[in-house]
Design a protein around this motif. Structure first.
Motif, PDB file in Angstrom:
ATOM      1  N   PHE A   1       8.039   3.619   0.956  1.00 20.75           N
ATOM      2  CA  PHE A   1       8.201   2.286   1.533  1.00 20.75           C
ATOM      3  C   PHE A   1       9.290   2.283   2.605  1.00 20.75           C
ATOM      4  O   PHE A   1       9.091   1.766   3.708  1.00 20.75           O
ATOM      5  N   ILE A   2      10.433   2.863   2.286  1.00 24.01           N
ATOM      6  CA  ILE A   2      11.543   2.903   3.238  1.00 24.01           C
ATOM      7  C   ILE A   2      11.170   3.700   4.472  1.00 24.01           C
ATOM      8  O   ILE A   2      11.427   3.276   5.597  1.00 24.01           O
ATOM      9  N   SER A   3      10.548   4.836   4.283  1.00 24.47           N
ATOM     10  CA  SER A   3      10.201   5.661   5.447  1.00 24.47           C
ATOM     11  C   SER A   3       9.152   4.975   6.326  1.00 24.47           C
ATOM     12  O   SER A   3       9.150   5.143   7.539  1.00 24.47           O
ATOM     13  N   ARG A   4       8.290   4.181   5.746  1.00 25.80           N
ATOM     14  CA  ARG A   4       7.244   3.523   6.519  1.00 25.80           C
ATOM     15  C   ARG A   4       7.757   2.286   7.257  1.00 25.80           C
ATOM     16  O   ARG A   4       7.345   2.025   8.381  1.00 25.80           O
ATOM     17  N   TYR A   5       8.654   1.504   6.628  1.00 27.11           N
ATOM     18  CA  TYR A   5       9.008   0.206   7.198  1.00 27.11           C
ATOM     19  C   TYR A   5      10.410   0.102   7.782  1.00 27.11           C
ATOM     20  O   TYR A   5      10.694  -0.869   8.455  1.00 27.11           O
ATOM     21  N   ARG A   6      11.265   1.054   7.519  1.00 28.45           N
ATOM     22  CA  ARG A   6      12.587   0.984   8.131  1.00 28.45           C
ATOM     23  C   ARG A   6      12.483   1.340   9.595  1.00 28.45           C
ATOM     24  O   ARG A   6      11.791   2.285   9.960  1.00 28.45           O
ATOM     25  N   LYS A   7      13.182   0.582  10.431  1.00 25.04           N
ATOM     26  CA  LYS A   7      13.145   0.831  11.872  1.00 25.04           C
ATOM     27  C   LYS A   7      13.775   2.188  12.163  1.00 25.04           C
ATOM     28  O   LYS A   7      14.878   2.490  11.726  1.00 25.04           O
ATOM     29  N   LYS A   8      13.043   2.991  12.853  1.00 28.50           N
ATOM     30  CA  LYS A   8      13.526   4.327  13.186  1.00 28.50           C
ATOM     31  C   LYS A   8      14.458   4.240  14.383  1.00 28.50           C
ATOM     32  O   LYS A   8      14.173   3.606  15.373  1.00 28.50           O
ATOM     33  N   ALA A   9      15.619   4.896  14.277  1.00 33.14           N
ATOM     34  CA  ALA A   9      16.609   4.862  15.361  1.00 33.14           C
ATOM     35  C   ALA A   9      16.285   5.868  16.433  1.00 33.14           C
ATOM     36  O   ALA A   9      15.631   6.825  16.276  1.00 33.14           O
TER      37      ALA A   9
ATOM     38  N   GLY B   1       0.778  -1.231   0.000  1.00 37.07           N
ATOM     39  CA  GLY B   1       0.000   0.000   0.000  1.00 37.07           C
ATOM     40  C   GLY B   1       0.809   1.281   0.000  1.00 37.07           C
ATOM     41  O   GLY B   1       0.373   2.283   0.543  1.00 37.07           O
ATOM     42  N   VAL B   2       1.991   1.248  -0.610  1.00 32.91           N
ATOM     43  CA  VAL B   2       2.786   2.464  -0.739  1.00 32.91           C
ATOM     44  C   VAL B   2       2.931   2.791  -2.215  1.00 32.91           C
ATOM     45  O   VAL B   2       2.697   1.952  -3.087  1.00 32.91           O
ATOM     46  N   LYS B   3       3.334   4.037  -2.490  1.00 28.64           N
ATOM     47  CA  LYS B   3       3.413   4.477  -3.881  1.00 28.64           C
ATOM     48  C   LYS B   3       4.799   4.328  -4.493  1.00 28.64           C
ATOM     49  O   LYS B   3       4.924   4.153  -5.689  1.00 28.64           O
ATOM     50  N   ASN B   4       5.844   4.446  -3.678  1.00 28.87           N
ATOM     51  CA  ASN B   4       7.193   4.407  -4.226  1.00 28.87           C
ATOM     52  C   ASN B   4       8.198   3.936  -3.185  1.00 28.87           C
ATOM     53  O   ASN B   4       7.843   3.698  -2.032  1.00 28.87           O
ATOM     54  N   ARG B   5       9.443   3.839  -3.607  1.00 28.79           N
ATOM     55  CA  ARG B   5      10.520   3.335  -2.751  1.00 28.79           C
ATOM     56  C   ARG B   5      10.728   4.209  -1.521  1.00 28.79           C
ATOM     57  O   ARG B   5      10.884   3.708  -0.407  1.00 28.79           O
ATOM     58  N   ARG B   6      10.731   5.516  -1.713  1.00 27.98           N
ATOM     59  CA  ARG B   6      10.959   6.438  -0.593  1.00 27.98           C
ATOM     60  C   ARG B   6       9.884   6.276   0.476  1.00 27.98           C
ATOM     61  O   ARG B   6      10.179   6.210   1.668  1.00 27.98           O
TER      62      ARG B   6
END
Length: 114
Positions: free
Chosen positions: A106-114, A99-104
């Motif tokens: 996707f990364i911002s939604r699923y990458r673990k935030k430090a 359910g995302v539109k692009n790579r950016r």
């Protein structure tokens, strides 16, 4: 004897590729848990952000891990021995399924935030 030699070489090549794939999964096991193991609170609050891993193929999971590792499509293709256009098509399918539109996004939604 030539046929036997070719068949053995093919068998060993496939075996090596499968071992390499298995080692890749073992090396990235913690990343897989980060991608797929969402907390109950997050699932309750925002069900649309959850990756439903049952819908992703084995190859899509590999590509998901590579995308989250910030590898380019070219590098992913080289690592997985497939064409760059194939990586792009898999990525497109991943984005649709999650359910995302692009790579950016996707990364911002699923990458673990430090």
């Amino acid at each position: 004897w030539l046929t036997f030699t070719v068949m053995n070489a093919a068998f060993y090549a496939i075996t090596i590729i499968e071992i390499d794939r298995h080692l890749y999964f073992l090396e990235n096991k913690t990343k897989m848990y980060e991608v797929f193991a969402m907390s109950k609170e997050q699932a309750i609050n925002s069900a649309e952000t959850k990756i439903i891993y049952e819908n992703l193929t084995r190859r899509e999971i590999e590509i998901t891990l590579s995308i989250l590792s910030n590898l380019s499509y070219k590098q992913i293709a080289k690592d997985l021995f497939i064409a760059e256009s194939t990586v792009s098509k898999h990525a497109s399918n991943i984005y649709k399924k999650t359910g995302v539109k692009n790579r950016r996004q996707f990364i911002s939604r699923y990458r673990k935030k430090a």
